[in-house]
Write a protein that holds these residues in place. Structure first.
Motif, PDB file in Angstrom:
ATOM      1  N   GLN B   6      39.933  42.517  32.776  1.00  0.00           N
ATOM      2  CA  GLN B   6      39.460  41.139  32.637  1.00  0.00           C
ATOM      3  C   GLN B   6      38.349  41.165  31.594  1.00  0.00           C
ATOM      4  O   GLN B   6      37.387  41.917  31.716  1.00  0.00           O
ATOM      5  CB  GLN B   6      38.933  40.610  33.978  1.00  0.00           C
ATOM      6  CG  GLN B   6      40.045  40.335  34.962  1.00  0.00           C
ATOM      7  CD  GLN B   6      39.542  39.757  36.268  1.00  0.00           C
ATOM      8  OE1 GLN B   6      39.693  40.372  37.312  1.00  0.00           O
ATOM      9  NE2 GLN B   6      38.945  38.576  36.211  1.00  0.00           N
ATOM     10  N   CYS B  23      43.291  38.100  31.225  1.00  0.00           N
ATOM     11  CA  CYS B  23      43.706  39.204  32.081  1.00  0.00           C
ATOM     12  C   CYS B  23      44.840  39.934  31.384  1.00  0.00           C
ATOM     13  O   CYS B  23      45.860  39.321  31.023  1.00  0.00           O
ATOM     14  CB  CYS B  23      44.174  38.686  33.437  1.00  0.00           C
ATOM     15  SG  CYS B  23      44.893  39.966  34.495  1.00  0.00           S
ATOM     16  N   CYS B  91      41.825  38.978  38.805  1.00  0.00           N
ATOM     17  CA  CYS B  91      43.225  39.131  38.445  1.00  0.00           C
ATOM     18  C   CYS B  91      43.745  40.395  39.129  1.00  0.00           C
ATOM     19  O   CYS B  91      43.006  41.394  39.251  1.00  0.00           O
ATOM     20  CB  CYS B  91      43.344  39.258  36.927  1.00  0.00           C
ATOM     21  SG  CYS B  91      45.021  39.448  36.312  1.00  0.00           S
TER      22      CYS B  91
END
Lengths: 116, 114
Positions: B6, B23, B91
């Motif tokens: 990320q 992401c 994520c």
């Protein structure tokens, strides 16, 4: 929906003592649960997979004698941090798999452990 | 090695601004992709997920994400953020076959100024 409850949400303990964290599946039977740990500013890292009625499977680098996992029933897994030290201070989070749902696991709210 | 990146650790936006959180993942097989949000003191909550089909997925609270296979990306977007979106966003991926182990990104702390 599938609900996973983790307790306690926060715990402070003295160095050298042991701390138990519980992870419960409230509305389903979880044959498999997972324990993660998050260091500050880092990812949640998988520590171990907890299988009901059998020994947990630990990820590489995780000390099994330090982090004892017990999954004695289909709704409860416990993580015990033994002889805790300040470096064990972290955020621990569990997840559980609902066998009726094949695509994802469900997470507890996490436990913030502080060892002083 | 499997990983999720990320790009933004901290993001500060004013209300009504648009949001995009990056992401990228590295994984050899077919994956399921997730975005989770964690409000202070609360559970990790699923925002949206992608398993297959339409690469543009819509989630709760006006969030959406687009899976771009060629870029190994799954960016999260919201056209107009609100103060209540202040939270940490993660994520994550898991392998599509057999395992429920998740690999998480480092998380992005979003602060929305009223």
């Amino acid at each position: 929906g599938a609900v996973v409850s983790q307790h306690p949400s926060r715990v402070i303990c003295k160095s050298g003592t042991s701390v138990k964290i519980e992870c419960r599946s409230l509305d389903f039977q979880a044959t498999t649960m997972f324990w993660y740990r998050q260091f500050p500013k880092q990812s949640l890292m998988l520590m171990a997979t907890s299988n009901e009625g059998s020994k947990a499977t630990y990820e590489q680098g995780v000390e099994k004698d330090k982090f004892l996992i017990n999954h004695a029933s289909l709704t409860l897994s416990t993580l015990t941090v033994t002889s805790a030290h300040p470096e064990d201070s972290s955020f621990y989070i569990c997840s559980a798999r609902d066998p009726r749902i094949n695509t994802e696991a469900f997470f507890g709210q996490g436990t913030r452990l502080t060892v002083v | 090695a499997q990983s999720v990146s990320q790009h933004n650790h901290h993001v500060i936006l004013s209300e009504a601004a648009s949001l995009e959180l990056g992401c990228n993942y590295s994984y050899g097989g077919t994956v399921n992709l997730f975005w989770y949000v964690q409000y202070p003191g609360q559970h990790l909550q699923l925002l949206l997920k992608y398993f297959s089909g339409d690469p543009l997925v819509k989630g709760i609270k006006g969030f959406e994400a687009e899976f771009i296979k060629s870029k190994f990306s799954f960016n999260l977007r919201k056209p107009s953020v609100q103060w209540s979106d202040t939270a940490e966003y993660f994520c994550a991926v898991n392998a599509q076959r057999g395992t429920y182990k998740y690999i998480f990104g480092t998380g992005t702390r979003l602060k929305v100024l009223a």
